[in-house]
Design an enzyme around this catalytic site. Sequence first.
Site, PDB file in Angstrom:
ATOM      1  N   GLU A  16      38.454  -3.459  27.242  1.00  0.00           N
ATOM      2  CA  GLU A  16      37.983  -4.617  26.464  1.00  0.00           C
ATOM      3  C   GLU A  16      38.082  -5.862  27.339  1.00  0.00           C
ATOM      4  OE1 GLU A  16      40.598  -4.930  23.050  1.00  0.00           O
ATOM      5  OE2 GLU A  16      42.323  -5.458  24.285  1.00  0.00           O
ATOM      6  N   ASP A  49      43.208 -14.994  24.211  1.00  0.00           N
ATOM      7  CA  ASP A  49      41.833 -14.663  24.622  1.00  0.00           C
ATOM      8  C   ASP A  49      41.039 -15.881  25.126  1.00  0.00           C
ATOM      9  OD1 ASP A  49      42.485 -12.174  23.445  1.00  0.00           O
ATOM     10  OD2 ASP A  49      41.492 -12.693  21.561  1.00  0.00           O
TER      11      ASP A  49
END
Length: 321
Positions: free
Chosen positions: A220, A12
Amino acid sequence: MRYLVPDDYMADPAVHVFNDRLYIYPSHDWESGIVENDNGDHFNMKDYHVFSTTDVMQGEIKDHGVVLKVEDIPWAGRQLWDCDVVEKDGKYYMYFPLKDRNDIFRIGVAVGDCPEGPFVPQPAPIKGSYSIDPAVLDDGNGNYYMYFGGLWGGQLQRYRDNKALECAVFPADDEPALPSRVVKLSEDMLEFAEVPREVIVLGEDGKPLPAGDNMRRFFEASWIHKYNGRYYFSYSTGDTHRLCYAIGDNPYGPFIYQGVILTPVVGWTTHHSIVEYKGKWYLFHHDSAPSNGKTWLRSLKVCELEYDSEGRIITIDGGGK
Ligand code: FUB
């Protein structure tokens, strides 16, 4: 393509340039032994490191060590997921999602004096915050906007109109998809300055992408960057494992769907940031190839990203299926 931190599991990546140096703010994966489930309990991350470099493809990736950990956060339950960092007036603000003691994701903020941290958490999460994956845009005019939200383990399906529902509700396939959210931050960067709005992604018919269009709709991993004066909103499609993007002419959108940035990688999740450094554009992301597909043990990657003459991003092969 380059793996950036081959000796540890990081995912991420949120990436920014501060003081001419490139800083990477990843999640820190580890083997916690928690069995994989649809709530994402196996993503049981407990701290953040910061990395930096002045040469993305060849240079040293300096590890600045642990800059924030669960045990230092007064309201902590568990699971530090994707964070982001922004600078304002010489202070650095780290925004992070974390479950509180009721197992509800909130977004917190921690403050530091330099980009490599450490970051000191505020005593409570941001009022009115929920869900995961904060990404912050410095619009260059004194305004800062946070994009956030994520389905399934990210709990976005538990909210409508910024209020918690009694239980999770998913829209029918022909109804508009659940969107990411965008909100302007307060002057002191510690609160929302307004009520979060929906980030609408329109299809070629001018209508919001429907929930059943899971090859293109938001899931997301919101990211926002500017290119030639336009706003590029990018995100993961989750269960179809693609990074897609849409273009708008202001931070709130609407954004018009454009196409795929990255085809599936090895592993379930895909998550990224896009940044310009020393005249080149880069896609920072992760995959699970080094852990042989363990989706909770991901590795940071970077590759160059190119646009065509009309500003369309040229699709990159993620190497998965
Ligand atoms: O790292 C935990 C979660 O996995 C992130 O918050 C999502 O975007 C996905 O990458």
